[in-house]
Design an enzyme around this catalytic site. Structure first.
Site, PDB file in Angstrom:
ATOM      1  N   ASP A  10      62.223  14.385 -20.996  1.00 16.97           N
ATOM      2  CA  ASP A  10      60.874  14.551 -20.443  1.00 16.97           C
ATOM      3  C   ASP A  10      61.013  14.883 -18.967  1.00 16.97           C
ATOM      4  O   ASP A  10      61.178  13.990 -18.132  1.00 16.97           O
ATOM      5  CB  ASP A  10      60.054  13.261 -20.621  1.00 16.97           C
ATOM      6  CG  ASP A  10      59.663  13.009 -22.068  1.00 16.97           C
ATOM      7  OD1 ASP A  10      60.374  13.504 -22.988  1.00 16.97           O
ATOM      8  OD2 ASP A  10      58.656  12.307 -22.319  1.00 16.97           O
ATOM      9  N   LYS A  30      52.073  16.338 -25.796  1.00 13.21           N
ATOM     10  CA  LYS A  30      52.203  14.886 -25.641  1.00 13.21           C
ATOM     11  C   LYS A  30      51.296  14.390 -24.524  1.00 13.21           C
ATOM     12  O   LYS A  30      51.598  14.565 -23.356  1.00 13.21           O
ATOM     13  CB  LYS A  30      53.660  14.507 -25.337  1.00 13.21           C
ATOM     14  CG  LYS A  30      53.852  13.008 -25.096  1.00 13.21           C
ATOM     15  CD  LYS A  30      55.303  12.639 -24.821  1.00 13.21           C
ATOM     16  CE  LYS A  30      55.419  11.182 -24.351  1.00 13.21           C
ATOM     17  NZ  LYS A  30      56.798  10.834 -23.949  1.00 13.21           N
ATOM     18  N   LYS A  68      53.556  18.089 -21.841  1.00 16.45           N
ATOM     19  CA  LYS A  68      53.134  16.692 -21.717  1.00 16.45           C
ATOM     20  C   LYS A  68      52.204  16.557 -20.522  1.00 16.45           C
ATOM     21  O   LYS A  68      52.432  17.184 -19.493  1.00 16.45           O
ATOM     22  CB  LYS A  68      54.392  15.820 -21.573  1.00 16.45           C
ATOM     23  CG  LYS A  68      54.142  14.352 -21.322  1.00 16.45           C
ATOM     24  CD  LYS A  68      55.478  13.581 -21.335  1.00 16.45           C
ATOM     25  CE  LYS A  68      55.306  12.158 -20.811  1.00 16.45           C
ATOM     26  NZ  LYS A  68      56.598  11.438 -20.724  1.00 16.45           N
TER      27      LYS A  68
END
Lengths: 480, 311
Positions: free
Chosen positions: B147, B247, B211
């Protein structure tokens, strides 16, 4: 097969008690009709009879007008304006308290989704009473002189598409300005008006200030032609509006008419496309398209036509048609068999005239009146579906090449109620809006209503305005 | 794609994207928030949300003990009910990746990936060399998902090429060893137009997931932001036939919040995205609320919060 199929989420109907039959509301009391006749009102989602409704004849209308006249002369016109305002505030609060009851009843009788009756119709109806309550003792600021006067007894005839909201649009300004009313709801949707009669009792509104007579077109004609009526306020078809205008010509009666529409919703190439697609859906499929200001003629700039239509179809595939009481329903039932027949007739004509039909893939329930959300592409200005009001979930798609052409096509209609303009360029929105001949123009949105905003049409879409200061003056005679 | 990595090319591509009307997005997202999800669809949604969770601990105070605890919870969210699915991944800082990986392997969670936040998370204010090392550390320790954060400073000053190039390079480091999630930190990008641009920038540069947030900045995964990102992956799919995941992370604490996210997925991107492969929810406290709601559906009454574990 979508694994995330929403389970039914039905709003309970336990909150509403529907009587077997309903009488007329005259002089503060429910009275049996002199006609002795009743007619059924049905739930358009399953065709079951909900109740029997009194069918008022000329004698009943005469009694109602008499009651309204007496209330006007003896009570309502003499009452201090601030006191009138208090009654309106009281009604507004009761509407809020009983909002769920009204919403469920509206959905049962009209067929509209509970999400709309709960989130739009009833809250807006209450808002109209609150707004006009505030005006009651400030009429010298309405812009028609320091001591404007009411007309007296107003005959009000309202349609079936927003029964309770249209009642509020009519009754709230009439009462705030000191008029008394005889109101006739549409024959397929009388129930919320009759529940409103109970609210008038609950608010201890003086007898005769609001009278509700139910019935069909004949009853409406009895109101229009009654010599004791000082003013007519009508919302409905242009056809009936013209009849009313003819009937009252040469009499003392004045009129506010809110009639049909065939609104252009103009999408420019520099629009926020995704939100424009939402606006298209909201413009034509809100309330099953039973909206006089619906964006029923989509004008897309030709260079983005395919992109917009592709996105529109994807979006329309998500529209949920079904039980109006289900909180997840987006499109409910068509209000009546007659309306469904009219929609089908025009859709058939659209196909026959060479436009290409596409309908969202949704399951149609076995009973009740339904029509899947539908678009026609390749529509020309000459097609009937581009000219006539369909009043259903059917969109006609046309294209244009330049802003000038968009305005020309948008204005090329006998109607002029509303229009929409979609562009991220402010100057283009202003340029377009100032050239459109329509009473309400929405920029980058559609079907937004507010009690403070005047609503009404150009050309054959009507006379006068409702809402805001302009709507208020429709119920006042100027003074010097 | 008709674009290359040059600054000019990226700029002109991002300019072709339609603008976002904030008012319209807020209205639509709020409307979708009124969807009423009941009975069997609610039960399905709760289990789906659990399996989509990136169970996260990202604290300065994280210890191996804390990480082992959330790993245990990730594999068996409630040891008294084995019908509950495991979560989608465990998300930790890079120095905790090894501990997480070993723990999961030991307790039957070998199929659960470890996600590591990288590239000088959460601010991203470090040299590329540091960011690359950060990423490699995590991958070497067994992270299967990275991430990363974008350089918001570069984005906001219009240096799209830099943002793009950094994502491309981190993606190269990930290779076939790790999935790349690109954190936009939408709370710092502020406008929905920026969210749309950053989404495309990340997708074009090779993100497997986009995300919303680090969880360290408020607002985080608001419905309008997720809505715009879901539109972006939907439209990117119709351009390229490639499905990119989404996400949301930060601020999703209740079952209701999670179900609203699933409704957005269903009605904006489409049901194809209703899978842990394409939608994850970054959260920690959410899991216990999902478990309580699941018990309520099973037993018919709300259990005391004492019946779910605090880890």
């Amino acid at each position: 097969m979508n694994p995330f199929e929403y389970s039914p989420a039905l709003e309970s109907t336990a909150i509403v008690e529907i009587a077997e039959r309903y009488n007329l509301f005259i002089d503060g009391k429910f009275v049996t009709p002199k006609s002795g006749k009743y007619f059924p009102t049905i739930n358009p989602a399953n065709e079951k009879v909900l109740a029997k409704i009194a069918d008022a004849n000329a004698t009943d209308v005469d009694l109602a007008v008499g009651a309204a006249r007496a209330a006007y002369s003896k009570v309502w016109s003499k009452m201090p304006a601030a006191e009138r305002g208090k009654y309106l505030f009281r009604i507004a609060r009761i509407l809020q308290e009983r909002a769920r009851e009204f919403a469920v009843l509206e959905t049962l009788d009209n067929g509209k989704p509970i999400r709309e009756s709960r989130d739009t119709d009833i809250p807006l109806a209450a808002a109209h009473f609150f707004y006009h309550a505030g005006w009651a003792d400030k009429l010298q600021y309405a812009g028609v002189g320091i001591q404007p006067r009411p007309y007296g007894v107003v005959g009000q005839i309202i349609p079936w598409n927003f029964p309770m909201l249209m009642l509020a649009w009519k009754v709230a300004p009439a009462l705030a300005t000191g008029n008394t009313v005889v109101l006739k709801p549409a024959e397929t949707t009388s129930l919320t008006a009759l529940l409103f009669a109970e609210v008038c009792q609950q608010a201890e509104l003086p007898n005769g200030v609001v009278n509700i007579v139910t019935g069909a077109g004949v009853t409406g004609a009895d109101i229009v032609n009654h010599p004791g009526i000082d003013k007519i306020a009508f919302t409905g078809s242009t056809e009936v509006g013209k009849l009313i205008a003819t009937s009252i010509a040469g009499t003392k009666k004045s009129a506010t008419l809110e009639l049909g529409g065939k609104a252009a919703n103009i999408i420019f190439e520099d629009a926020a496309i995704d939100e424009a697609v939402e606006g298209i859906v909201n413009g034509i499929f809100f309330n099953q398209g039973h909206v006089c200001c619906a964006g029923s003629r989509l004008l897309i700039q030709e260079n983005i036509h395919d992109e917009v239509i592709e996105k529109l179809k994807v979006r329309m595939a998500h529209i949920r048609l079904g039980n109006p009481l289900d909180k997840n329903t987006d499109i409910g039932a068509i209000n009546s068999a007659a309306q469904l027949a009219k929609i089908r007739e025009l859709v058939t004509a659209g196909g026959a005239e060479g436009a290409e039909q596409w309908s969202a893939p949704c399951e149609i329930p076995g009973e009740g009146f339904w029509f899947a959300p539908t678009i026609f592409t390749g529509v020309s200005q000459t097609h009937r579906i581009a000219r006539e009001e369909i009043f259903g979930p059917v969109l006609s798609v046309l294209t244009f090449r330049t802003p000038q052409e968009a305005v020309e096509k948008a204005n090329n209609t006998p109607y002029g109620l509303s229009a929409g303009v979609w562009s991220e360029k402010g100057s283009k929105i202003l340029w377009t809006a100032s050239r459109l001949r329509a009473g309400v123009i929405w920029a980058n949105t559609f079907n937004k209503f507010d009690p403070a905003s005047p609503f009404g049409g150009y050309k054959e879409s009507g006379w006068g305005r409702e809402g805001g200061r302009h709507g208020l003056t429709a119920y006042l005679k100027a003074s010097n | 794609m008709i674009i290359d990595a040059s600054e000019g090319s990226l700029k002109s591509f991002l300019k072709t994207l339609p603008q976002v009307d904030e008012v319209g997005v807020h209205a639509r997202a709020a409307m979708l928030g009124t969807r009423s999800i009941k009975t069997t669809s609610k039960a399905w949604a709760i289990d789906m949300a659990i399996s989509m969770m990136d169970l996260t601990t990202l604290e300065g105070a994280d210890t191996p003990g804390k990480v082992r605890a959330i790993c245990a919870k990730a594999v068996r969210p409630d040891a008294t009910d084995l019908s509950i699915p495991s979560v989608g991944a465990v998300c930790v800082y890079n120095d905790m990746v090894g501990v997480a990986r070993r723990t999961l392997d030991q307790i039957g969670g070998s199929s659960i990936p470890v996600a590591a936040v990288a590239t000088a998370f959460p601010s991203g204010r470090a040299s590329y060399a540091v960011k690359a090392q950060d990423t490699m550390d995590a991958i070497n320790a067994g992270a299967a998902e990275i991430d990363m954060v974008i350089d918001r400073g570069a984005f906001l000053s219009g240096r799209y090429g830099e943002v793009f190039a950094e994502i491309v390079k981190i993606k190269e480091l990930c290779g076939d060893k790790a999935h790349l999630k690109v954190i936009l930190e939408t709370g710092e990008l502020v406008t929905l137009d920026n969210v749309r641009k950053a989404s495309y920038l990340a997708m074009l540069a090779g993100a497997d997931f986009i995300k919303t947030s680090t969880g360290k900045v408020v607002p985080a995964a608001s419905a309008p932001v997720v809505y715009v990102m879901l539109e972006a992956v939907r439209d990117y799919y119709s351009m390229t036939q490639t499905r990119i995941g989404v996400k949301p992370a930060g601020g999703i604490r209740t079952t209701k919040d999670a179900i609203k996210q699933l409704v957005l997925v269903n009605e904006v991107a489409g049901p194809e995205w209703l899978s842990p492969r394409l939608f994850r929810i970054g959260a920690s406290a959410l899991l216990n609320d999902l478990l309580l709601q699941r018990m309520k559906m099973r037993d018919g009454y709300y259990a005391s919060p004492a019946y779910v574990t605090l880890d």
